[in-house]
Structures are given as C-alpha cells and as structure tokens.
Design an enzyme around this catalytic site. Structure first.
Site, short mmCIF file in Angstrom:
data_model
loop_
_atom_site.label_atom_id
_atom_site.label_comp_id
_atom_site.label_asym_id
_atom_site.label_seq_id
_atom_site.Cartn_x
_atom_site.Cartn_y
_atom_site.Cartn_z
N HIS A 7 2.84 -4.02 9.55
CA HIS A 7 1.64 -4.45 8.83
C HIS A 7 0.62 -5.01 9.82
O HIS A 7 -0.42 -5.50 9.42
CB HIS A 7 1.98 -5.57 7.82
CG HIS A 7 2.84 -5.13 6.68
ND1 HIS A 7 2.68 -3.94 6.02
CD2 HIS A 7 3.88 -5.77 6.05
CE1 HIS A 7 3.58 -3.85 5.05
NE2 HIS A 7 4.32 -4.94 5.06
N SER A 30 0.81 -1.22 0.00
CA SER A 30 0.00 0.00 0.00
C SER A 30 0.84 1.27 0.00
O SER A 30 0.30 2.36 0.17
CB SER A 30 -0.92 0.01 1.23
OG SER A 30 -1.81 -1.07 1.17
N GLY A 31 2.16 1.12 -0.12
CA GLY A 31 3.03 2.30 -0.11
C GLY A 31 3.87 2.41 1.15
O GLY A 31 4.33 3.50 1.50
N THR A 32 4.09 1.27 1.79
CA THR A 32 4.89 1.22 3.02
C THR A 32 6.27 1.86 2.83
O THR A 32 6.71 2.68 3.64
CB THR A 32 5.12 -0.25 3.44
OG1 THR A 32 3.97 -1.01 3.12
CG2 THR A 32 5.48 -0.37 4.89
#
Ligand code: A3P
Length: 298
Positions: free
Chosen positions: A112, A49-51
């Site tokens: 996460h 998700s764009g970590t």
C-alpha cells in the site's frame, strides 16, 4: 487522529499509523533494508481497492505452470488466503523475522506504500509494478466496513459521517486517496512498460480480457493453445469473489483479522446503498477537482 481514531503521521505527503498495521516504522524499514530482485513484481493499491483480488490474479497467472490445473485442490489459492500467497512488503517482509517470504520466482509482493515511498532500487531494477485503482466512494464504504470489523481490536467505532470527514481530509492509512492514485497513474503514463494502471471496475466488467492484459504485462502471456483450453476462464473462476470467499470462510489472516474480512460484497457501486446524495456529491466534487487533468475514469 484519523480513521478509527488512529494516530497518524505524515511522511512524504502521506499518512501512516504507528505500530503493527499501516505503520511508518515498517515503511522506513523497507526503504532502508529491503533487497529488491530485478524480477520482482509489486502489486500496489490503496487499502480496499481490490488488493486481495489482484494478488490472487497475479499469483495464479505467474504460477500457472507450477500448479498445472487451478481446479486442483492442491492449488494454494484453494486453501490459503491470497495474502498468504503474496505477502505485504511493508508488513510481512520488513521485519527482522519476515512472516513469510515468497517461495516461488518471480517474487510477488503486495504494497500500500505510495509511489514516492517505494525503495529507489525498485525503480532502478526496472521491476514491474501493477496498480489497481477503485472508485473512491466504494473504497470509502469498504474501508468503513473494514473498520467496523476491526472495531474490537481498535477499540473505536465510527459513524459514516465521521468516516466521510476523515476520508475527505485524507486522514486514512496511506491517504490521501487521490494523491496515491495520481502518483501511480503518472508513473504508468511515463513508463507503461514498467507500471500498469488498472481499475477494479474494468477488471469486474471484463475480467477475462483484463486478465490477459495483466498476464502480458507481467511477461506471462497466454498462448493460443492455453486460451483454446480455457486457461483464462479457469483463472477467472479460481480468483472470483465467490470462490475466494468460500475458501476463506474460516481462520485468521492475523490476530483479530479473520480471513473473511477481505470478502464483503465485491461489487461495483455498492456505495449507492450507503451514502446519502449529499455525501456522494461531496466525494464527486473532490474527485473531479483532484483528478483534473488526469484521464482516470472510475
Ligand atoms: P467490498 O468491501 O466493497 O466488498 P482489499 O483486498 O484491497 O482489502 O479490498 C477489499 C475489497 O475487495 C472488498 O470490497 C472485497 O469484497 C473485494 N474483493 C475481495 N476479493 C474480491 C474478488 N475476488 N473479486 C472482487 N472483489 C473482491
């Protein structure tokens, strides 16, 4: 069995793997032994998700006085993977011998872990949490390609049809996606000073303004002078997909996981080229149903 044939285990309503990645054991270890500092900052996401981007942005913001100019070759993000600058709580830290501990204050961690799984002390200490959410169709496609890159290590290959099936059943590490997002979203509406909810899409659309908002939330707002001197744009450039991809062309993040695995396309709406109309409709229907009553636009 779930994503890439992994055996998954349900805990507190979410799926985990066992062993060295996405592991239930390390999540339990975090819950039992991790020592929280009240100044810690936690960067939470669903995988893909764009970590990596969020880690780079937050690291660059809070350390900008330490590494005066982000254009300097000595800036850590100019030579190291953002995952080396900001460790994962549940993989790098929750081990007898942590892989790497953050050296700088405040300590930054990626995670996460679902909101419900975070150690209670994170909430009690009032630590700041940033959650980055991304359109589930782009997350699905990104996770599909990530799986392909790891297929040697995981000794499995998956078709897009199989991917859709496991994804919609929530059978991905830290899935179901929708529940993960909703928990953090709810927390952000209940206590916006403690939990910031941002989307990958908004960050892409207006990076400079969203970066300023992030800096303010983290307690490191840009001064007028900094803004006038182009400090915001400097960080936008330093953390851009292009710059980070260039820096991370070689080397491995972990054994069998090259640094470049984290930089594929970096676009919004790439799913358009990969999902059929029917697949897209299935995802839209689930998302509409699952996000009913939630003001989440992605
Ligand atoms: P794509 O596979 O769609 O290209 P994560 O960091 O959570 O593993 O997510 C990886 C996704 O974020 C990949 O998406 C990757 O290309 C994208 N990404 C990595 N760095 C980025 C950056 N600096 N800006 C925008 N997107 C980035």
């Amino acid at each position: 069995k779930g994503w890439m044939g992994l055996d998954l285990y349900m805990y507190q309503g979410f799926w985990y793997s066992s062993g060295d990645i996405f592991s239930i054991e390390t999540t339990l270890a975090v819950q039992e032994t991790f020592q929280v500092h009240s100044t810690d900052i936690y960067l939470a996401t669903q995988p893909k998700s764009g970590t990596t981007w969020l880690k780079a942005l937050a690291f660059a913001i809070v350390n900008r006085k330490r590494y005066k100019k982000s254009t300097l070759s000595t800036h850590p993000l100019r030579s190291a993977n953002p995952h080396k600058c900001v460790p994962f709580l549940e993989t790098d830290i929750a081990k007898k011998t942590p892989t790497y501990l953050p050296e700088n204050q405040p300590r930054l961690f990626g995670t996460h872990m679902p909101y419900i799984a975070l150690p209670q002390s994170i909430h009690d200490s009032g630590c700041r949490i940033v959650y980055m959410c991304r359109n589930p169709k782009d997350v699905l496609v990104s996770l599909f390609h990530f799986g392909k890159k790891l297929s040697d290590r995981l000794r499995t290959v998956m078709s897009m049809d199989e991917m859709l099936e496991v994804y919609t059943k929530g059978l991905t590490p830290y899935g179901p996606y929708w529940d993960h997002v909703k928990e953090y979203y709810k927390a952000s509406t209940e206590d916006p000073t403690r939990v910031l909810f941002v989307t990958y899409e908004d960050m892409k659309k207006d990076t400079a303004n969203k970066l300023k908002q992030l800096a303010e939330f983290l307690g490191y707002p840009f001064t007028e002078e900094e803004e006038a001197n182009g400090a915001v744009e400097e960080i936008v450039r330093l953390c851009s997909f292009e710059t980070l991809k260039e820096v991370n062309q070689h080397g491995n993040f972990r054994e069998g996981v090259p640094n470049n695995t984290f930089f594929r396309e970096g676009k919004v709406g790439g799913w358009n080229n990969e999902l059929t109309k029917e697949m897209s409709q299935i995802m839209d229907d689930i998302t509409t149903e699952m996000f009913q009553g939630f003001d989440i636009s992605i």
